[in-house]
Design an enzyme around this catalytic site. Structure first.
Site, PDB file in Angstrom:
ATOM      1  N   LYS A 175       0.888  -1.178   0.000  1.00  0.00           N
ATOM      2  CA  LYS A 175       0.000   0.000   0.000  1.00  0.00           C
ATOM      3  C   LYS A 175       0.924   1.226   0.000  1.00  0.00           C
ATOM      4  CE  LYS A 175      -1.946   3.199   1.851  1.00  0.00           C
ATOM      5  NZ  LYS A 175      -1.755   4.587   1.356  1.00  0.00           N
ATOM      6  N   GLY A 228       6.522   5.963   8.388  1.00  0.00           N
ATOM      7  CA  GLY A 228       5.655   7.137   8.356  1.00  0.00           C
ATOM      8  C   GLY A 228       5.775   7.897   9.665  1.00  0.00           C
ATOM      9  N   SER A 229       4.723   8.624   9.999  1.00  0.00           N
ATOM     10  CA  SER A 229       4.797   9.488  11.186  1.00  0.00           C
ATOM     11  C   SER A 229       4.714   8.673  12.473  1.00  0.00           C
ATOM     12  CB  SER A 229       3.664  10.508  11.156  1.00  0.00           C
ATOM     13  OG  SER A 229       2.446   9.862  11.441  1.00  0.00           O
ATOM     14  N   GLY A 233       2.243   5.626  13.371  1.00  0.00           N
ATOM     15  CA  GLY A 233       2.943   4.414  13.828  1.00  0.00           C
ATOM     16  C   GLY A 233       2.395   3.928  15.162  1.00  0.00           C
ATOM     17  N   GLU A 250       9.268   2.478  11.301  1.00  0.00           N
ATOM     18  CA  GLU A 250      10.284   3.514  11.084  1.00  0.00           C
ATOM     19  C   GLU A 250       9.553   4.838  11.073  1.00  0.00           C
ATOM     20  OE1 GLU A 250      13.362   3.854  11.140  1.00  0.00           O
ATOM     21  OE2 GLU A 250      13.721   1.719  11.379  1.00  0.00           O
ATOM     22  N   CYS A 284      13.400  11.374   6.874  1.00  0.00           N
ATOM     23  CA  CYS A 284      13.380  11.161   8.321  1.00  0.00           C
ATOM     24  C   CYS A 284      14.783  11.309   8.894  1.00  0.00           C
ATOM     25  CB  CYS A 284      12.746   9.839   8.691  1.00  0.00           C
ATOM     26  SG  CYS A 284      13.479   8.462   7.870  1.00  0.00           S
ATOM     27  N   GLU A 385       9.144  17.094  14.597  1.00  0.00           N
ATOM     28  CA  GLU A 385       9.579  16.904  13.216  1.00  0.00           C
ATOM     29  C   GLU A 385       8.797  17.827  12.282  1.00  0.00           C
ATOM     30  OE1 GLU A 385       8.776  13.105  11.211  1.00  0.00           O
ATOM     31  OE2 GLU A 385      10.904  13.072  10.707  1.00  0.00           O
TER      32      GLU A 385
HETATM   33  C1  UN1 Z   1      13.959   8.243   5.046  1.00  0.00           C
HETATM   34  O1  UN1 Z   1      14.166   9.445   5.028  1.00  0.00           O
HETATM   35  O2  UN1 Z   1      12.831   7.813   5.339  1.00  0.00           O
HETATM   36  O3  UN1 Z   1      19.798   7.721   4.947  1.00  0.00           O
HETATM   37  C2  UN1 Z   1      14.974   7.259   4.642  1.00  0.00           C
HETATM   38  C3  UN1 Z   1      19.126   8.302   4.096  1.00  0.00           C
HETATM   39  C4  UN1 Z   1      18.425   7.494   3.045  1.00  0.00           C
HETATM   40  C5  UN1 Z   1      17.157   6.918   3.575  1.00  0.00           C
HETATM   41  C6  UN1 Z   1      16.275   7.880   4.256  1.00  0.00           C
HETATM   42  N1  UN1 Z   1      19.289   6.446   2.594  1.00  0.00           N
HETATM   43  O4  UN1 Z   1      19.007   9.513   4.100  1.00  0.00           O
END
Ligand code: UN1
Length: 496
Positions: A175, A228-229, A233, A250, A284, A385
């Site tokens: 999804k 996601g957020s 999560g 994550e 992230c 964030e």
């Molecule tokens: C993300 O931002 O969700 O380390 C992953 C990094 C990338 C992955 C980021 N290889 O910035």
């Protein structure tokens, strides 16, 4: 003519049972309509799970090296289609071509790693405590895996979940984010062209609160991997906890770069520009806090402001562009709200803090890269964030203080320290509370063959990719074979 896309369920490209569609537009130019994508319902998802369950039945029995061979072919096709995929991704997600090429490359690297893992997937053989008895372990497939993926890495994140999941012998229901459905469609076409059996992969487009929820709640999907957020999560976690599902989360980050007074400032400047404004801050792992030693603070901020001002905003597919748009209106409004809030709490906008002027960028969700100074560690903009091009600069006096500030947030994904002092560098590796720490490099750019993830409210204890990704997508089976021909009892004290 607007193109209408479909779901991929039970080996067929099919229209959603709801008959509803949503529009997917280019965030750099919202007049550019990419297509209409299925706004699917829970019935579509349920059909996908039935087919994926069948797929699991045969795929799980294919030897892992043979599964790896198919994933290697997927890698080869990703190489062949790199430019097409990068272009489609820049169009629907907005980041610059150099970055979307990198996104495809991350998928390629993950594919080749997965292919080789098909010939490892090691278990253990341990000595038994008894004579004429063997004790060993191996890794078993689990079942149908549900993947819920975000917009910011339209290819890298779905594939770094999917390839380990498939290699381990599971089938997959994907999804994807409703902001990047086109890349997901191109990916599934590619998987099928590479020879992945059609019932092993299902693609169901739609909203998180409908399709995502149905996937997470489905009793025949024992594994969920979500990026996601932290808020979403948490909800996913509650459901998976109630249903006893295996779950990998994550989520958010509030990553800091620490620049000591002995650092190579040219290097640190390049690093922070890339870490904070690459992907328009929508990673992230993005550098969203810059911790500057007080002795270099003013100098560094001056140079950083000048360099930030020179960054060229625009369509990610235009050659000169360095920073693309935000993903949608809500993302820009959220970014604006955080800059407003920071100012109310006493921060100063040194550069940016507004939308670009002029007509060239008026049809996209652009926002100028923004530097805030005078931010205190406890300010909301330094705690929460933003997921946009906003960098909060915090001044510190000692390394210990920098460590405290880095650690004083609820997230724990990535951190970075710039210093020439090897002792401080190693102290940073030891004392910074994060899943990833960089020395003399920015907070972004994790490599595809090392475990990826964070501590505290960034994750829930699992890691993606690398060797650890394969642990998540498989179960350990321990096997004992007693060939003594007698009843031997473990844990009975045999030592007189
Ligand atoms: C993300 O931002 O969700 O380390 C992953 C990094 C990338 C992955 C980021 N290889 O910035």
């Amino acid at each position: 003519m607007t193109k209408t896309f479909k779901n991929f369920i039970a080996g067929q490209w099919v229209a959603p049972s709801t008959g509803d569609y949503f529009e997917n537009r280019n965030p750099a130019n919202t007049r550019d309509l990419i297509g209409r994508f299925p706004d699917s319902g829970s019935d579509d998802l349920a059909r996908a799970v039935v087919s994926a369950t069948r797929g699991f039945g045969h795929w799980s029995r294919v030897p892992a090296p043979a599964r790896g061979d198919i994933i290697r072919r997927i890698g080869d096709l990703l190489v062949d289609r790199k430019e097409t995929l990068a272009d489609a991704m820049s169009r629907e997600m907005g980041k610059v071509l150099a970055e979307t090429r990198g996104d495809v490359q991350e998928a390629i690297d993950t594919a080749y790693y997965a292919a080789s893992e098909g010939r490892r997937l090691f278990g253990y053989v341990a000595p038994s405590e008894l004579r004429k008895k063997w004790a060993m372990s191996y890794r078993r497939p689990i079942g149908v895996v549900g993947l819920v993926t975000p917009f910011n890495f339209p290819l890298a994140i779905p594939t770094w979940k999917m390839f380990p999941a498939l290699l381990c012998g599971n089938s997959v229901v994907l999804k994807p984010s409703e902001d990047v459905p086109h890349t997901a469609t191109l990916l599934v076409e590619l998987l099928l062209d590479a020879g992945l059996p059609p019932d092993v992969i299902q693609l169901v487009h739609g909203r998180g609160d409908v399709v995502g929820r149905a996937l997470v709640e489905h009793p025949d999907v024992p594994v969920i991997s979500f990026t996601g957020s932290t808020a979403t999560g948490g909800t996913v976690g509650e459901t998976c906890g109630r249903l006893h599902k295996r779950l990998s989360l994550e989520m958010g980050g509030k990553n800091a770069m620490i620049v000591m007074d002995d650092a190579d400032l040219d290097l640190a400047l390049d690093g922070v520009l890339w870490g904070a404004f690459g992907t328009t801050g929508q990673r992230c792992t993005a550098t969203s806090r810059l911790l500057l030693h007080r002795r270099i603070h003013d100098r560094f901020v001056r140079r950083l402001a000048e360099a930030t001002d020179r960054l060229v905003l625009g369509d990610g597919r235009a050659l000169k562009t360095q920073v693309g748009p935000l993903i949608h209106q809500r993302a820009r409004e959220k970014t604006e709200a955080y800059v407003g809030l920071a100012q109310e709490q006493g921060a100063d906008v040194v550069i940016g803090g507004r939308r670009p002027r002029g007509s060239r960028l008026k049809d996209g969700w652009f926002y100028r890269p923004t530097i805030l100074t005078g931010v205190l560690p406890q300010h909301r903009v330094a705690q929460e964030e933003v997921f946009g091009p906003v960098l909060s600069v915090i001044r510190f006096a000692t390394f210990d203080e920098a460590v405290r500030i880095n650690n004083g947030v609820k997230y724990g994904l990535s951190s970075s320290v710039y210093t020439a002092d090897v002792n401080l560098a190693f102290r940073a590796l030891e004392e910074l509370d994060n899943g990833i720490t960089y020395v003399n490099a920015p907070t972004i750019g994790a490599e595809a063959h090392l475990p990826f993830g964070g501590i505290k409210q960034t994750g829930n204890g699992h890691r993606e990719v690398g060797w650890e990704g394969y642990h998540f997508f498989s179960e350990t089976k321990v096997c004992y074979v007693d060939y003594s021909g007698t009843l031997q009892r473990a844990q009975i004290d045999n030592y007189d």
